[in-house]
Motif scaffolding. Structure first.
Motif, PDB file in Angstrom:
ATOM      1  N   ASN A   1      -5.872   3.469 -16.347  1.00  0.00           N
ATOM      2  CA  ASN A   1      -5.380   4.452 -15.370  1.00  0.00           C
ATOM      3  C   ASN A   1      -4.163   3.914 -14.609  1.00  0.00           C
ATOM      4  O   ASN A   1      -4.090   2.723 -14.294  1.00  0.00           O
ATOM      5  CB  ASN A   1      -6.468   4.792 -14.349  1.00  0.00           C
ATOM      6  CG  ASN A   1      -7.679   5.439 -15.007  1.00  0.00           C
ATOM      7  OD1 ASN A   1      -7.560   6.092 -16.038  1.00  0.00           O
ATOM      8  ND2 ASN A   1      -8.850   5.249 -14.411  1.00  0.00           N
ATOM      9  N   GLY A   2      -3.221   4.821 -14.320  1.00  0.00           N
ATOM     10  CA  GLY A   2      -2.159   4.463 -13.390  1.00  0.00           C
ATOM     11  C   GLY A   2      -2.735   4.477 -11.974  1.00  0.00           C
ATOM     12  O   GLY A   2      -3.788   5.063 -11.737  1.00  0.00           O
ATOM     13  N   VAL A   3      -2.073   3.824 -11.029  1.00  0.00           N
ATOM     14  CA  VAL A   3      -2.637   3.753  -9.667  1.00  0.00           C
ATOM     15  C   VAL A   3      -1.654   4.326  -8.639  1.00  0.00           C
ATOM     16  O   VAL A   3      -0.444   4.389  -8.876  1.00  0.00           O
ATOM     17  CB  VAL A   3      -3.002   2.300  -9.267  1.00  0.00           C
ATOM     18  CG1 VAL A   3      -4.084   1.751 -10.157  1.00  0.00           C
ATOM     19  CG2 VAL A   3      -1.775   1.413  -9.254  1.00  0.00           C
ATOM     20  N   VAL A   4      -2.237   4.734  -7.538  1.00  0.00           N
ATOM     21  CA  VAL A   4      -1.446   5.184  -6.388  1.00  0.00           C
ATOM     22  C   VAL A   4      -1.355   4.014  -5.412  1.00  0.00           C
ATOM     23  O   VAL A   4      -2.386   3.496  -4.957  1.00  0.00           O
ATOM     24  CB  VAL A   4      -2.105   6.392  -5.700  1.00  0.00           C
ATOM     25  CG1 VAL A   4      -1.318   6.787  -4.450  1.00  0.00           C
ATOM     26  CG2 VAL A   4      -2.212   7.563  -6.666  1.00  0.00           C
ATOM     27  N   ALA A   5      -0.167   3.549  -5.149  1.00  0.00           N
ATOM     28  CA  ALA A   5       0.018   2.420  -4.210  1.00  0.00           C
ATOM     29  C   ALA A   5       1.382   2.552  -3.534  1.00  0.00           C
ATOM     30  O   ALA A   5       2.313   3.149  -4.077  1.00  0.00           O
ATOM     31  CB  ALA A   5      -0.088   1.089  -4.963  1.00  0.00           C
ATOM     32  N   PHE A   6       1.474   1.978  -2.326  1.00  0.00           N
ATOM     33  CA  PHE A   6       2.738   1.985  -1.573  1.00  0.00           C
ATOM     34  C   PHE A   6       3.011   0.575  -1.070  1.00  0.00           C
ATOM     35  O   PHE A   6       2.073  -0.190  -0.770  1.00  0.00           O
ATOM     36  CB  PHE A   6       2.659   2.954  -0.392  1.00  0.00           C
ATOM     37  CG  PHE A   6       2.545   4.392  -0.808  1.00  0.00           C
ATOM     38  CD1 PHE A   6       3.679   5.154  -1.010  1.00  0.00           C
ATOM     39  CD2 PHE A   6       1.297   4.961  -1.030  1.00  0.00           C
ATOM     40  CE1 PHE A   6       3.576   6.484  -1.407  1.00  0.00           C
ATOM     41  CE2 PHE A   6       1.187   6.287  -1.424  1.00  0.00           C
ATOM     42  CZ  PHE A   6       2.331   7.056  -1.616  1.00  0.00           C
ATOM     43  N   ARG A   7       4.262   0.229  -1.009  1.00  0.00           N
ATOM     44  CA  ARG A   7       4.640  -1.110  -0.558  1.00  0.00           C
ATOM     45  C   ARG A   7       4.268  -1.282   0.915  1.00  0.00           C
ATOM     46  O   ARG A   7       4.560  -0.418   1.742  1.00  0.00           O
ATOM     47  CB  ARG A   7       6.139  -1.330  -0.746  1.00  0.00           C
ATOM     48  CG  ARG A   7       6.549  -1.383  -2.211  1.00  0.00           C
ATOM     49  CD  ARG A   7       8.055  -1.440  -2.363  1.00  0.00           C
ATOM     50  NE  ARG A   7       8.610  -2.677  -1.819  1.00  0.00           N
ATOM     51  CZ  ARG A   7       9.904  -2.916  -1.727  1.00  0.00           C
ATOM     52  NH1 ARG A   7      10.773  -1.995  -2.118  1.00  0.00           N
ATOM     53  NH2 ARG A   7      10.341  -4.052  -1.233  1.00  0.00           N
ATOM     54  N   ARG A   8       3.603  -2.351   1.207  1.00  0.00           N
ATOM     55  CA  ARG A   8       3.224  -2.665   2.593  1.00  0.00           C
ATOM     56  C   ARG A   8       3.696  -4.088   2.888  1.00  0.00           C
ATOM     57  O   ARG A   8       2.905  -5.022   2.938  1.00  0.00           O
ATOM     58  CB  ARG A   8       1.696  -2.560   2.763  1.00  0.00           C
ATOM     59  CG  ARG A   8       1.161  -1.158   2.624  1.00  0.00           C
ATOM     60  CD  ARG A   8       1.531  -0.298   3.848  1.00  0.00           C
ATOM     61  NE  ARG A   8       0.947   1.039   3.766  1.00  0.00           N
ATOM     62  CZ  ARG A   8       1.564   2.077   3.244  1.00  0.00           C
ATOM     63  NH1 ARG A   8       2.785   1.925   2.729  1.00  0.00           N
ATOM     64  NH2 ARG A   8       0.986   3.270   3.224  1.00  0.00           N
ATOM     65  N   GLU A   9       5.012  -4.265   2.995  1.00  0.00           N
ATOM     66  CA  GLU A   9       5.564  -5.597   3.185  1.00  0.00           C
ATOM     67  C   GLU A   9       6.187  -5.727   4.567  1.00  0.00           C
ATOM     68  O   GLU A   9       6.709  -4.760   5.123  1.00  0.00           O
ATOM     69  CB  GLU A   9       6.627  -5.890   2.118  1.00  0.00           C
ATOM     70  CG  GLU A   9       6.077  -5.890   0.691  1.00  0.00           C
ATOM     71  CD  GLU A   9       7.187  -6.043  -0.340  1.00  0.00           C
ATOM     72  OE1 GLU A   9       8.148  -6.780  -0.042  1.00  0.00           O
ATOM     73  OE2 GLU A   9       7.087  -5.425  -1.406  1.00  0.00           O
ATOM     74  N   LYS A  10       6.127  -6.931   5.071  1.00  0.00           N
ATOM     75  CA  LYS A  10       6.759  -7.220   6.358  1.00  0.00           C
ATOM     76  C   LYS A  10       8.268  -7.002   6.239  1.00  0.00           C
ATOM     77  O   LYS A  10       8.869  -7.336   5.212  1.00  0.00           O
ATOM     78  CB  LYS A  10       6.465  -8.677   6.730  1.00  0.00           C
ATOM     79  CG  LYS A  10       6.683  -8.985   8.190  1.00  0.00           C
ATOM     80  CD  LYS A  10       6.234 -10.410   8.480  1.00  0.00           C
ATOM     81  CE  LYS A  10       6.419 -10.719   9.973  1.00  0.00           C
ATOM     82  NZ  LYS A  10       6.029 -12.102  10.273  1.00  0.00           N
ATOM     83  N   TYR A  11       8.858  -6.444   7.255  1.00  0.00           N
ATOM     84  CA  TYR A  11      10.283  -6.158   7.311  1.00  0.00           C
ATOM     85  C   TYR A  11      10.719  -5.038   6.341  1.00  0.00           C
ATOM     86  O   TYR A  11      11.899  -4.849   6.102  1.00  0.00           O
ATOM     87  CB  TYR A  11      11.141  -7.425   7.031  1.00  0.00           C
ATOM     88  CG  TYR A  11      10.747  -8.594   7.883  1.00  0.00           C
ATOM     89  CD1 TYR A  11      10.805  -8.511   9.282  1.00  0.00           C
ATOM     90  CD2 TYR A  11      10.302  -9.778   7.305  1.00  0.00           C
ATOM     91  CE1 TYR A  11      10.428  -9.580  10.068  1.00  0.00           C
ATOM     92  CE2 TYR A  11       9.925 -10.859   8.083  1.00  0.00           C
ATOM     93  CZ  TYR A  11       9.981 -10.749   9.468  1.00  0.00           C
ATOM     94  OH  TYR A  11       9.605 -11.813  10.248  1.00  0.00           O
ATOM     95  N   VAL A  12       9.757  -4.355   5.723  1.00  0.00           N
ATOM     96  CA  VAL A  12      10.088  -3.174   4.892  1.00  0.00           C
ATOM     97  C   VAL A  12       9.354  -2.004   5.540  1.00  0.00           C
ATOM     98  O   VAL A  12       8.249  -1.641   5.122  1.00  0.00           O
ATOM     99  CB  VAL A  12       9.652  -3.352   3.415  1.00  0.00           C
ATOM    100  CG1 VAL A  12      10.128  -2.154   2.589  1.00  0.00           C
ATOM    101  CG2 VAL A  12      10.203  -4.646   2.850  1.00  0.00           C
TER     102      VAL A  12
END
Length: 422
Positions: free
Chosen positions: A17-28
């Motif tokens: 399966n493909g996944v649903v994810a979002f970048r959760r990075e410091k300074y972004v």
């Protein structure tokens, strides 16, 4: 035990399966979608192994399943693909679809492969659905299911020469004289219940060829009598036939018996009847056989059949028969090998979308649309909305209206059901 027929179930691996994810990075502060794709499912591959000679292994195991692909991950990481499942088969294996009987592949060369079931592709992660209109998609695709089917495996022996004739004509005895093969031999019909193979080796500087002792045929063999279908199949690949007749006529008239067997060959396959034949007039150690020899020759040789008198029991004439076989093999060359169809048939994919009405249910069929539905997360509102747009784009709404669909009617696509609304 010689096993020359098997039915097996093959299931390729499902895609991850493909996944649903979002970048959760410091300074972004405004990280975008980063869901990775799922890995491809493994294929089920048949491969020819020259060390195998029967389909014996499939007697104990009938289900084969390849590995599924792994799911995607965040940070655009793609899931690992599933490993292919390689199933080894002997040379001469014909692969058929168990449901339709269609030939899918004819595997004869060592190392030759055929994909019996293709692995599903991995679902796409939400990062793949970014567009100017939707910059933060909150849905992903599920993995595509791998193909699955029942297939029939049939072994047709790969031999240069086939020994044919009635039961008790002396085929197994002749095979043991010509080669190092040690078939079971006894004085009663159908001693040989499975084909036997032997190699005639004329020494370091001489020729060698493979001989198959095909179990005794009887009248009605082309209809399956006396396991006729099981035996006649193995004659199809041979280049030259040696027709052994009981010249002594102990059980039936040798000339009449010769024509009975040839009628069976022609009824099974016209190509079989046209194969070059050498007539081995056996049992010359008996006085009745010597008395019949002139009559056999006078009736068969004018029709183009060479008659070689032999005695499989004493070895008389066997060497002359071997040299005659070599002459025939040289004359035929590889021309007879055209019966071996070294083809690969791909699994057909029905792309046409059609609608069938079954009672109050409207069944939508077509590989493309069924695959699209099965790869959609129907619990995700955004994914369902995208699916509806695809329906419209593919003209499914119009097809349903042509069949007379009304508000609230049920639409079935694969295993999924929907209620129709304008």
């Amino acid at each position: 035990m010689f096993v020359d027929r098997a039915k097996i179930y093959v299931k390729a691996g499902d895609g991850g399966n493909g996944v649903v994810a979002f970048r959760r990075e410091k300074y972004v502060p405004r990280g975008g979608p980063s869901g990775g794709d799922g890995g491809k499912g493994g294929d089920v591959v048949l491969m020819v192994d020259s060390n195998l000679s029967t389909l014996q292994d499939f007697k104990y195991r009938a289900h084969y399943k390849a590995q599924r692909g792994q799911n995607g991950q965040g940070s655009n990481k793609i899931g690992k693909s599933g490993e292919d499942l390689v199933i080894k088969v002997p040379p001469g294996t014909v692969v058929k679809d168990a449901e339709t009987g269609e030939i899918l592949a004819d595997l004869v060369k060592p190392g030759q492969t055929f994909i019996a079931a293709r692995g599903g592709r991995g679902g796409r992660g939400n990062a793949r659905f970014v567009s100017p209109v939707n910059q933060a998609p909150d849905f992903a695709e599920k993995g595509e299911p791998g193909e699955e089917r029942w297939i029939l495996l049939e072994l047709k022996l790969l031999a240069d020469v086939g020994l044919i004739g009635f039961p008790n004509a002396g085929k197994s005895t002749l095979l043991s004289r010509m080669t190092a093969a040690r078939p079971k031999i006894a004085d009663y019909p159908f001693t040989t219940l499975t084909p036997n193979l032997g190699v005639v080796d004329m020494g370091p500087t001489g020729r060698s060829f493979v001989v198959a002792d095909i179990p005794g045929l009887i009248e009605g063999a082309h209809e399956g009598l006396g396991l006729g279908h099981e035996f006649l199949r193995h004659v199809e690949r041979t280049r030259v036939l040696v027709h052994i007749i009981d010249a002594a006529g102990l059980e039936n008239d040798p000339v009449e018996g010769f024509y009975i067997i040839n009628r069976e060959l022609a009824a099974f396959s016209e190509k079989l009847a046209q194969k070059p034949q050498i007539v081995a007039a056996n049992k010359m150690d008996l006085p009745q056989a010597r008395e019949n020899l002139d009559r056999i020759k006078s009736q068969l040789e004018p029709r183009g059949y060479e008659v070689v008198p032999i005695s499989a029991a004493t070895g008389e004439g066997v060497k002359e028969l071997i040299y005659k076989i070599i002459q025939y093999l040289d004359k035929v060359g590889d021309a007879a090998l055209e019966t071996v169809e070294v083809k690969k048939y791909t699994i057909k994919e029905e792309d046409e979308i059609r609608v069938e009405r079954v009672g109050d249910v409207f069944q939508v069929k077509g590989k493309v649309i069924e695959r699209l539905v099965v790869m959609t997360d129907l619990d995700n509102e955004s994914a369902v909305k995208r699916l509806q747009q695809a329906f419209k784009r593919m003209g499914i709404d119009e097809l349903l209206k042509e069949k007379g669909i009304k508000e609230g009617d049920t639409v079935r696509i694969g295993n999924a059901e929907f209620y129709y609304t304008e």
